[in-house]
Design a protein around this motif. Sequence first.
Motif, PDB file in Angstrom:
ATOM      1  N   GLY A   1      -2.534   4.486  10.911  1.00 10.76           N
ATOM      2  CA  GLY A   1      -1.070   4.196  10.511  1.00 10.76           C
ATOM      3  C   GLY A   1      -1.132   3.642   9.063  1.00 10.76           C
ATOM      4  N   ASN A   2      -2.051   2.938   8.572  1.00 14.37           N
ATOM      5  CA  ASN A   2      -1.937   2.482   7.251  1.00 14.37           C
ATOM      6  C   ASN A   2      -1.887   3.517   6.221  1.00 14.37           C
ATOM      7  OD1 ASN A   2      -1.742  -0.209   8.219  1.00 14.37           O
ATOM      8  ND2 ASN A   2      -3.923  -0.567   8.112  1.00 14.37           N
TER       9      ASN A   2
ATOM     10  N   GLU B   1       0.424   7.619   2.410  1.00 18.16           N
ATOM     11  CA  GLU B   1       0.838   8.868   2.192  1.00 18.16           C
ATOM     12  C   GLU B   1       2.421   9.254   2.285  1.00 18.16           C
ATOM     13  OE1 GLU B   1      -3.110  11.208   4.167  1.00 18.16           O
ATOM     14  OE2 GLU B   1      -1.255  10.896   5.438  1.00 18.16           O
ATOM     15  N   ASP B   2       2.987   8.447   3.035  1.00 15.56           N
ATOM     16  CA  ASP B   2       4.487   8.525   2.736  1.00 15.56           C
ATOM     17  C   ASP B   2       4.939   7.770   1.644  1.00 15.56           C
ATOM     18  OD1 ASP B   2       4.649   9.731   5.399  1.00 15.56           O
ATOM     19  OD2 ASP B   2       4.871   7.805   6.364  1.00 15.56           O
TER      20      ASP B   2
ATOM     21  N   LYS C   1       4.452  10.503  -1.052  1.00 12.21           N
ATOM     22  CA  LYS C   1       5.238  11.606  -1.199  1.00 12.21           C
ATOM     23  C   LYS C   1       6.441  11.138  -1.711  1.00 12.21           C
ATOM     24  CE  LYS C   1       3.356  13.887   2.906  1.00 12.21           C
ATOM     25  NZ  LYS C   1       3.394  14.304   4.170  1.00 12.21           N
ATOM     26  N   GLU C   2       7.004   9.856  -1.532  1.00  8.74           N
ATOM     27  CA  GLU C   2       8.229   9.355  -1.989  1.00  8.74           C
ATOM     28  C   GLU C   2       8.150   9.329  -3.522  1.00  8.74           C
ATOM     29  OE1 GLU C   2       9.002   5.562  -0.349  1.00  8.74           O
ATOM     30  OE2 GLU C   2       9.498   6.576   1.813  1.00  8.74           O
ATOM     31  N   ASP C   3       7.021   8.751  -3.884  1.00  3.83           N
ATOM     32  CA  ASP C   3       6.800   8.780  -5.639  1.00  3.83           C
ATOM     33  C   ASP C   3       6.643   9.988  -5.953  1.00  3.83           C
ATOM     34  OD1 ASP C   3       6.622   5.831  -5.659  1.00  3.83           O
ATOM     35  OD2 ASP C   3       4.352   5.983  -5.310  1.00  3.83           O
TER      36      ASP C   3
ATOM     37  N   MET D   1       1.575   7.175  -8.187  1.00  2.00           N
ATOM     38  CA  MET D   1       1.010   8.150  -7.386  1.00  2.00           C
ATOM     39  C   MET D   1      -0.609   8.119  -8.028  1.00  2.00           C
ATOM     40  SD  MET D   1       3.682  11.122  -7.875  1.00  2.00           S
ATOM     41  CE  MET D   1       2.314  12.412  -7.506  1.00  2.00           C
ATOM     42  N   LYS D   2      -0.662   8.137  -9.139  1.00  2.00           N
ATOM     43  CA  LYS D   2      -2.163   7.906  -9.521  1.00  2.00           C
ATOM     44  C   LYS D   2      -2.960   6.949  -9.202  1.00  2.00           C
ATOM     45  CE  LYS D   2      -4.817   8.848 -13.776  1.00  2.00           C
ATOM     46  NZ  LYS D   2      -4.785   8.911 -15.311  1.00  2.00           N
ATOM     47  N   THR D   3      -2.321   5.945  -9.048  1.00  2.00           N
ATOM     48  CA  THR D   3      -2.866   4.540  -8.497  1.00  2.00           C
ATOM     49  C   THR D   3      -3.156   4.971  -7.207  1.00  2.00           C
ATOM     50  OG1 THR D   3      -1.781   3.135 -10.199  1.00  2.00           O
ATOM     51  CG2 THR D   3      -2.601   1.987  -8.046  1.00  2.00           C
TER      52      THR D   3
END
Length: 243
Positions: free
Chosen positions: A55-56, A61-62, A65-67, A118-120
């Motif tokens: 779940g975490n 991942e969500d 995807k938003e970033d 995203m990179k982080t």
Amino acid sequence: MAKQSIFGRITQLAKANINALLDSAEDPQKMMDQMVRDYNDNIAEAEQAIAQTIGNLRMIEDDYKEDEQAAADWGNKALAASNKADEFRTAGNAADAAKFDNLAKVAIQRQMQSESEMKTAEPTIASQREIVEKLKTGLNQMKEKRTELTSKRDELIARSKAAHAQNQVNEAVKAVNIMDPSSEIGRFEEKVRREEARVRGAAELASSSLDAQFESLEDLGEQTEVEARLAALKAKQTGQIEG
């Protein structure tokens, strides 16, 4: 740390040498029943931990995807603002061109911020994915060991029952040993033998009585023959005198 602890416990239980544990157990059946319960408890705990970890991971991942979507959107906005600035610049409107150039710069900064996030997040996502896979592997190993342990427990119970039944049969056979005069069959056989002896004695007695009767008949026959011959002899003598 909690995830790593749970994974370590799964690995330890999955690699447990069941045969070695059974060899050192005073009551293997009870020990295996307890081990099955422990496996079930730890499997349930591991499944909860893995579900939470997954779940975490999905949340991260969500966010990623938003970033990613935000970076693309800010990139499009930066391009649109830059194009608009070029239009004003071509039209000789330097003020509006500068304004849209600044908007393009802000959009690019926002794009870069999203890309940085995203990179982080990428190493964290990779690490969490690896942990999830290891936890899944360890959980599958635990379930395989539980199946093996359950099978061994069932086999042991069946063998124990068979041994107990065989022991009961042996005790029963021992109790009715026909060679043992103290057994019920031994006593019954002795009774039958006495009855057979009595019957043989009666038969022998009856046979003796019949022999005596036949001997009397033979003596009587002999006497009758003697008297018959004597009568014949007398008759012969009488006939001679008269002649």
